[in-house]
Design a protein around this motif. Structure first.
Motif, mmCIF file in Angstrom:
data_model
loop_
_atom_site.group_PDB
_atom_site.id
_atom_site.type_symbol
_atom_site.label_atom_id
_atom_site.label_comp_id
_atom_site.label_asym_id
_atom_site.label_seq_id
_atom_site.Cartn_x
_atom_site.Cartn_y
_atom_site.Cartn_z
ATOM 1 N N ALA A 36 -10.293 16.560 -4.892
ATOM 2 C CA ALA A 36 -11.211 15.634 -4.778
ATOM 3 C C ALA A 36 -12.042 15.178 -6.035
ATOM 4 O O ALA A 36 -12.269 14.103 -6.316
ATOM 5 N N HIS A 37 -12.040 16.279 -6.930
ATOM 6 C CA HIS A 37 -12.615 15.899 -8.241
ATOM 7 C C HIS A 37 -11.710 14.903 -9.020
ATOM 8 O O HIS A 37 -12.040 14.199 -9.791
ATOM 9 N N LEU A 38 -10.233 15.034 -8.748
ATOM 10 C CA LEU A 38 -9.579 13.943 -9.493
ATOM 11 C C LEU A 38 -9.756 12.609 -8.456
ATOM 12 O O LEU A 38 -9.417 11.662 -9.575
ATOM 13 N N ILE A 39 -9.629 12.504 -7.524
ATOM 14 C CA ILE A 39 -9.892 11.528 -6.778
ATOM 15 C C ILE A 39 -11.258 10.525 -7.421
ATOM 16 O O ILE A 39 -11.436 9.481 -7.709
ATOM 17 N N GLY B 41 0.812 -1.319 0.074
ATOM 18 C CA GLY B 41 -0.025 -0.021 -0.035
ATOM 19 C C GLY B 41 0.726 1.292 0.014
ATOM 20 O O GLY B 41 0.295 2.371 0.554
ATOM 21 N N LYS B 42 2.054 1.293 -0.407
ATOM 22 C CA LYS B 42 2.763 2.472 -0.458
ATOM 23 C C LYS B 42 2.276 3.445 -1.274
ATOM 24 O O LYS B 42 2.039 4.659 -0.906
ATOM 25 N N SER B 43 2.030 3.269 -2.698
ATOM 26 C CA SER B 43 1.160 4.153 -3.303
ATOM 27 C C SER B 43 -0.234 4.702 -2.822
ATOM 28 O O SER B 43 -0.477 5.651 -3.096
ATOM 29 N N THR B 44 -0.807 3.863 -2.337
ATOM 30 C CA THR B 44 -2.122 4.199 -1.962
ATOM 31 C C THR B 44 -2.074 4.977 -0.885
ATOM 32 O O THR B 44 -2.850 6.176 -0.566
ATOM 33 N N PHE B 45 -1.066 4.678 0.126
ATOM 34 C CA PHE B 45 -0.886 5.610 1.417
ATOM 35 C C PHE B 45 -0.386 7.186 0.824
ATOM 36 O O PHE B 45 -0.835 8.134 1.362
ATOM 37 N N VAL B 46 0.573 7.165 -0.285
ATOM 38 C CA VAL B 46 0.992 8.232 -0.670
ATOM 39 C C VAL B 46 -0.217 9.367 -1.283
ATOM 40 O O VAL B 46 -0.410 10.214 -1.157
ATOM 41 N N GLY B 47 -0.752 8.617 -2.022
ATOM 42 C CA GLY B 47 -2.215 9.214 -2.920
ATOM 43 C C GLY B 47 -2.903 9.818 -1.669
ATOM 44 O O GLY B 47 -3.636 10.602 -1.941
ATOM 45 N N ARG B 48 -3.424 8.862 -0.558
ATOM 46 C CA ARG B 48 -4.041 9.401 0.497
ATOM 47 C C ARG B 48 -3.600 10.540 1.224
ATOM 48 O O ARG B 48 -4.174 11.498 1.503
ATOM 49 N N ALA C 258 -7.570 3.501 -6.442
ATOM 50 C CA ALA C 258 -7.823 5.052 -6.860
ATOM 51 C C ALA C 258 -6.876 6.024 -6.425
ATOM 52 O O ALA C 258 -6.475 6.739 -6.886
ATOM 53 N N PHE C 259 -6.584 5.774 -5.073
ATOM 54 C CA PHE C 259 -5.547 6.628 -4.477
ATOM 55 C C PHE C 259 -4.142 6.468 -4.996
ATOM 56 O O PHE C 259 -3.504 7.134 -5.095
ATOM 57 N N ALA C 260 -3.762 5.171 -5.161
ATOM 58 C CA ALA C 260 -2.490 4.661 -5.832
ATOM 59 C C ALA C 260 -2.391 5.334 -7.044
ATOM 60 O O ALA C 260 -1.087 5.912 -7.433
#
Length: 88
Positions: A35-38, A18-25, A54-56
């Motif tokens: 928010a619109h991009l997420i 979850g590294k990319s997901t963590f950073v995206g979040r 999605a967050f990644a």
């Protein structure tokens, strides 16, 4: 106005932890990603059957990364706090 002090932040860990997901979040929570991009990424990820990515996708922007669900290339992004600016 003087620039805020800078801090580099490197995120490391095992594959699929979850590294990319963590950073995206983190980027979303600090306001660096709107928010619109997420919401756009959530819709695209759902179409590909990868809703949890999605967050990644904030960091993983290559087509192959999104199709395979793995980070291939490094990327750098900036986010700010009241006292510092970070490069992830």
């Amino acid at each position: 106005m003087a620039e805020k002090p800078h801090m580099n932040l490197a995120v490391i860990g095992h594959v699929d932890h979850g590294k990319s997901t963590f950073v995206g979040r983190l980027m979303f929570e600090t306001g660096a990603v709107p928010a619109h991009l997420i919401e756009k990424y959530k819709a695209e990820a759902k179409e590909k059957g990868k809703e949890s990515f999605a967050f990644a996708w904030v960091m993983d922007s290559l087509k192959e990364e999104r199709e395979r669900g793995v980070t291939i290339d490094i990327s750098h992004k900036r986010f700010d706090t009241d006292k510092l600016y970070f490069t992830v």
